[in-house]
Scaffold this active site. Structure first.
Site, PDB file in Angstrom:
ATOM      1  N   ASP A  91       4.462  -0.105   8.696  1.00 12.55           N
ATOM      2  CA  ASP A  91       3.522  -0.953   7.973  1.00 12.55           C
ATOM      3  C   ASP A  91       4.241  -2.028   7.178  1.00 12.55           C
ATOM      4  O   ASP A  91       5.149  -1.734   6.393  1.00 12.55           O
ATOM      5  CB  ASP A  91       2.700  -0.060   7.032  1.00 12.55           C
ATOM      6  CG  ASP A  91       1.531  -0.776   6.401  1.00 12.55           C
ATOM      7  OD1 ASP A  91       0.962  -1.672   7.050  1.00 12.55           O
ATOM      8  OD2 ASP A  91       1.173  -0.420   5.266  1.00 12.55           O
ATOM      9  N   ASP A 113       5.887  -8.262   9.173  1.00 11.88           N
ATOM     10  CA  ASP A 113       5.265  -9.074   8.122  1.00 11.88           C
ATOM     11  C   ASP A 113       6.356  -9.846   7.385  1.00 11.88           C
ATOM     12  O   ASP A 113       6.824  -9.425   6.323  1.00 11.88           O
ATOM     13  CB  ASP A 113       4.489  -8.173   7.163  1.00 11.88           C
ATOM     14  CG  ASP A 113       3.722  -8.966   6.112  1.00 11.88           C
ATOM     15  OD1 ASP A 113       3.692 -10.207   6.225  1.00 11.88           O
ATOM     16  OD2 ASP A 113       3.152  -8.345   5.201  1.00 11.88           O
ATOM     17  N   GLY A 198      -4.724  -2.375  -2.480  1.00  9.60           N
ATOM     18  CA  GLY A 198      -4.871  -1.751  -3.786  1.00  9.60           C
ATOM     19  C   GLY A 198      -6.282  -1.295  -4.097  1.00  9.60           C
ATOM     20  O   GLY A 198      -7.243  -1.566  -3.366  1.00  9.60           O
ATOM     21  N   GLY A 226      -5.711  -2.972   3.359  1.00  8.52           N
ATOM     22  CA  GLY A 226      -6.343  -2.908   2.045  1.00  8.52           C
ATOM     23  C   GLY A 226      -7.719  -2.290   2.077  1.00  8.52           C
ATOM     24  O   GLY A 226      -8.656  -2.791   1.461  1.00  8.52           O
ATOM     25  N   SER A 228      -8.684   0.613   0.776  1.00 12.46           N
ATOM     26  CA  SER A 228      -9.050   1.418  -0.393  1.00 12.46           C
ATOM     27  C   SER A 228     -10.018   0.661  -1.297  1.00 12.46           C
ATOM     28  O   SER A 228      -9.924  -0.553  -1.457  1.00 12.46           O
ATOM     29  CB  SER A 228      -7.788   1.790  -1.184  1.00 12.46           C
ATOM     30  OG  SER A 228      -6.958   2.651  -0.440  1.00 12.46           O
ATOM     31  N   ASN A 247      -6.474   0.374   7.396  1.00 14.01           N
ATOM     32  CA  ASN A 247      -5.402   0.984   6.610  1.00 14.01           C
ATOM     33  C   ASN A 247      -5.914   1.528   5.277  1.00 14.01           C
ATOM     34  O   ASN A 247      -6.653   0.842   4.566  1.00 14.01           O
ATOM     35  CB  ASN A 247      -4.309  -0.048   6.327  1.00 14.01           C
ATOM     36  CG  ASN A 247      -3.538  -0.458   7.558  1.00 14.01           C
ATOM     37  OD1 ASN A 247      -4.077  -0.476   8.667  1.00 14.01           O
ATOM     38  ND2 ASN A 247      -2.278  -0.792   7.376  1.00 14.01           N
ATOM     39  N   ASN A 249      -4.380   3.573   1.739  1.00 11.74           N
ATOM     40  CA  ASN A 249      -3.224   4.070   1.004  1.00 11.74           C
ATOM     41  C   ASN A 249      -3.596   4.410  -0.442  1.00 11.74           C
ATOM     42  O   ASN A 249      -3.509   5.559  -0.857  1.00 11.74           O
ATOM     43  CB  ASN A 249      -2.092   3.031   1.044  1.00 11.74           C
ATOM     44  CG  ASN A 249      -0.781   3.559   0.497  1.00 11.74           C
ATOM     45  OD1 ASN A 249      -0.697   4.687   0.043  1.00 11.74           O
ATOM     46  ND2 ASN A 249       0.264   2.756   0.545  1.00 11.74           N
TER      47      ASN A 249
END
Length: 303
Positions: A91, A113, A198, A226, A228, A247, A249
């Site tokens: 990632d 990235d 985040g 992102g 979450s 994704n 996290n």
């Protein structure tokens, strides 16, 4: 133990078949970051319980903490133990060399990235280095993901609100996805439609109309970073539109830490860490299960 090139190619072929299934069947596969073995256990148990394919992903910091070969071995061992369909995604890798090492280790999914390390990287530089990874990945068949500019936020818990007008300046465009895919040959485009790394005190708002426009102009696979802190209905709609990977996290990290703090407070005299962990990864597992249900990937595993 290192995989043979035949084993790696067999795994990447299955990974490609998974992405094809996401498009045909209208679901997205979850890509869940791991910081440690406990988080991996939580992902595996959720995948087994719901019969869902999953991606385990690691960023640069997690790779340095655990090690590429160790991650490969852990995932393979738990995949066999739980009898699940599971792959590894590198990632937000900031360099071509790191991507090549992960490809050599048998990672099925690679996210290059360049703007992660250099927010001011030019489009030409990003394209050139992304193409280098795409060419290198052809040896194993690994799927390569990228984006044409820096993706905002960080995988943490934020106290500030979201400046939606500022975020809109970084949105993907139909022209941008088409030109970037044509220039690089990537398998997966990381779209920016309001998703932000985040967990924030306000819910994220995704532009699903823009997502549909991106889907209409390119047949490339689309991912959403992102995830979450995003209302679940956005995921359900995004999967129907044609997003293949989402994704997660920060939601997992938040559940891990808050539960660990609770368990430590309730057991101040317990020093056997292994006895403190089951409740912790049980709560992380609940987060993963919630996302799997929203992504529509429950019952979609092919082992």
């Amino acid at each position: 133990m290192s995989l043979t090139i035949s084993q790696i190619r067999a795994n990447t072929l299955r990974a490609r078949h998974l992405y094809q299934r996401t498009r045909r069947q209208g679901f997205a596969v979850g890509a869940f970051n791991i910081d440690n073995q406990e988080t991996l256990i939580a992902i595996c148990r959720a995948a087994q319980k719901l019969n869902s394919p999953v991606l385990v992903e690691v960023s640069d910091g997690e790779v340095k903490a655990i090690g590429l070969e160790n991650i490969r071995d852990m995932v393979d061992n738990y995949k066999d133990e739980y009898g699940i369909e599971m792959y590894i995604n590198l990632d937000h890798s900031p360099s071509v060399d790191d991507c090549k090492r992960a490809i050599d280790a048998g990672f099925e999914f690679i996210h290059i990235d360049i703007s992660q390390a250099n927010h001011d990287a030019t489009t030409e530089e990003i394209i050139e280095k992304t193409r280098e990874v795409v060419e290198y990945a052809k040896f194993t068949g690994a799927l390569v993901e990228s984006e044409p500019h820096y993706f905002g936020g960080s995988s943490n818990v934020h106290t500030e609100g979201i400046d939606f007008e500022e975020i809109k300046k970084t949105f993907s465009t139909p022209e941008g996805i088409k030109s970037f895919v044509d220039a690089t040959g990537i398998d997966t485009f990381a779209a920016a439609i309001g998703n932000l790394h985040g967990k924030y005190p306000v819910p994220k708002v995704l532009d699903l109309e823009l997502l549909q426009q991106l889907r209409d102009v390119s047949d490339v696979q689309i991912s959403l970073h992102g995830g979450s802190g995003t209302p679940l209905h956005y995921f359900e709609e995004a999967a129907k539109i044609g997003v293949s990977k989402i994704n997660i996290n920060s939601d997992m990290r938040y559940a891990f830490r808050k539960t660990l703090e609770k368990v430590l407070a309730e057991h101040p005299d317990e020093y056997a860490v292994v006895k403190l962990m089951p409740e912790v990864y049980g709560e992380v597992q609940k987060v993963v299960e919630e996302k799997i249900q929203a992504f529509g990937s429950a019952g979609k595993s092919v082992v």
